[in-house]
Design an enzyme around this catalytic site. Sequence first.
Site, PDB file in Angstrom:
ATOM      1  N   ASP A  41       0.839  -1.196   0.000  1.00  0.00           N
ATOM      2  CA  ASP A  41       0.000   0.000   0.000  1.00  0.00           C
ATOM      3  C   ASP A  41       0.879   1.253   0.000  1.00  0.00           C
ATOM      4  O   ASP A  41       1.937   1.279   0.634  1.00  0.00           O
ATOM      5  CB  ASP A  41      -0.895  -0.036   1.250  1.00  0.00           C
ATOM      6  CG  ASP A  41      -1.896   1.096   1.287  1.00  0.00           C
ATOM      7  OD1 ASP A  41      -2.717   1.194   0.357  1.00  0.00           O
ATOM      8  OD2 ASP A  41      -1.861   1.882   2.254  1.00  0.00           O
ATOM      9  N   GLU A  66       1.348  -0.427  -5.044  1.00  0.00           N
ATOM     10  CA  GLU A  66       0.274   0.520  -5.345  1.00  0.00           C
ATOM     11  C   GLU A  66       0.905   1.857  -5.740  1.00  0.00           C
ATOM     12  O   GLU A  66       1.302   2.663  -4.894  1.00  0.00           O
ATOM     13  CB  GLU A  66      -0.649   0.737  -4.141  1.00  0.00           C
ATOM     14  CG  GLU A  66      -1.824   1.646  -4.481  1.00  0.00           C
ATOM     15  CD  GLU A  66      -2.354   2.466  -3.310  1.00  0.00           C
ATOM     16  OE1 GLU A  66      -3.381   3.139  -3.481  1.00  0.00           O
ATOM     17  OE2 GLU A  66      -1.740   2.446  -2.228  1.00  0.00           O
ATOM     18  N   ASP A 113     -10.590   1.867  -3.805  1.00  0.00           N
ATOM     19  CA  ASP A 113     -10.209   3.280  -3.699  1.00  0.00           C
ATOM     20  C   ASP A 113     -10.916   4.174  -4.716  1.00  0.00           C
ATOM     21  O   ASP A 113     -10.689   5.387  -4.712  1.00  0.00           O
ATOM     22  CB  ASP A 113      -8.703   3.426  -3.912  1.00  0.00           C
ATOM     23  CG  ASP A 113      -7.903   3.029  -2.678  1.00  0.00           C
ATOM     24  OD1 ASP A 113      -8.386   3.261  -1.562  1.00  0.00           O
ATOM     25  OD2 ASP A 113      -6.799   2.471  -2.842  1.00  0.00           O
TER      26      ASP A 113
END
Length: 587
Positions: A339, A368, A435
């Site tokens: 992340d 990410e 997201d």
Amino acid sequence: MEFNAVYHQASDNYCYPLNEDELIINIKTGYDVKSVSIILGDPFAAGILGGGEHWDGKKEPIIYKKRLKNQIWWTTTVRPEYKRLKYYFELQTGEESWFYFEDGFVSSEQMHLEGRSRQCFVFPWMNPCDVPRTPAWVNDTVWYQIFPDRFCNGDPSNDPENVVLWREHGSVTNEECFGGDLAGITDKLDYLQNLGINGLYLTPINEAPSNHKYDTTDYTKIDPRFGDEETFKHLVKEAHKRGIRVMLDGVFNHSGYYFAPWQDVLAKGPESEYYDWFMINEWPFDKNGQAAKKKQYYTFAFYDSMPKINTNNPKVRKYFVDICANWVENYGIDGIRLDVANEVSHRFCKELHARVKEINPDIYILGEIWHNALPWLRGDEFDAVMNYPLGQSIKDFWIDKSLTNEDFEYTINRCYTSYMQQTNDVLFNLLDSHDTKRLRSDVKNLDEYFAQIAVLFAMPGSPCIYYGTEIAMEGSYDPDCRRCMPWSDIEAGKYAERSRIISTLIHLRRQEPLLKSRNFHFPNDYAAYRRVIQFQKVDFPDCYVEVLINCCEEDVEVVPQGEILLERHYIDSTLLSNGILIRRIRK
């Protein structure tokens, strides 16, 4: 010649080893350049450097090219006999020829000046350990992203006291916990297998107070609301039985407020042994929730409750690398997604790569990163990144009706000339996620919805659908994109036709090798129609797969040929209405 449009460097995505024998060389030029040749040879073919040698090299044409918005991307593959290469380029516009070296452009007249240097491009040596290698299985994988709290409640006994009744329709909030857990995912593995899924990407499952778990409290524990270590091991075991790989989400850019080292810092300040585990600039902290904006310490975005972890600290790096190593060894997972990967240190990423690849060379490391990520994709950090630029480019074509099929070609080519070919093979391709706004809420109708997914499934890389994509589930921006899975409606057959189309695409992607191929081009057979997407996937000498998608208002006349693999609104074998046609054509 448009000199400013020409670019090459002997590194990164312009010059790199595809494997131990083949070297890929790419160069950009303007559209005024009609042909490019490479003059190449061994650096020592004429003698040692500086020994008065006269080096010429062998001339070869570069024939493969892709069109970008303002430039052409020329590609060739060479096999240096002695694992090293010296080269330069000859560029022809039709009216003039120029020679391109590392120090710039040289005219034909200058090439014949006695004693003038030729500062060639050089790839010094193709060391096998420096070749970027990515796990081959990823290209064969169709991922399914799950937000555990909203997917399925398989074990009500671990529900928290404040659990909310499962809501199959309507919006959700970040404060609500619905009781989805690991047992629920295990219960639905047969459903996923029948859909054609063979990869699971789970958002964080470590202990955290929130429903999203990106505010980790304990990286060594499974969140009790999801189950325990044995529950997760059972999930991985059952997934593997069905040929389904499992990827976990690691949050190493920041921790949660209740992470024990952070609590120690709050209690002891600079006296805490963990003070340097975080990026702290000033002590004591503001008590009004403004510490991040005052730069007293750095955080994820500006959330004071998510302090930024200092991955520059060797002790911190070891702690989190050990965490990941335990996940791989103890749980038997197949992938790790990082992340906010662009904010952790490169040193951490390199050490993580070295450690987990030593345990399992086939582990998939995914970052990410929402922008161009070449610095992380040189072979010693990540195997791939989440390919948001591709997803955004696909969606833009349907949102912006002024874009033509040429614009579509340019933007797709941009996405696949940014990295090395072995990286393109395993890019994590997606159209939505936890997201983002859900795809279904971004498009007008199901024709557009399925058309965009069809493009995704025909691209190089590894496609991922977000849970509920198979039923065209709606949801606006975070947190509304994290709605509960409507199992009652699914089991009643309400979405059977939608699921059938997605399942057909998934199985086609898995069974048709050409759909997975990195080799594609855009013919111009439908130039009369501004918004007909046509591209062909080529890897075999005797056939290719063609993808046709009509985004026009009118029907498009199609020449009947080949074996139809998938069709939607293909009428009387001659007209393609607002829909999809995928077919295999023999040469």
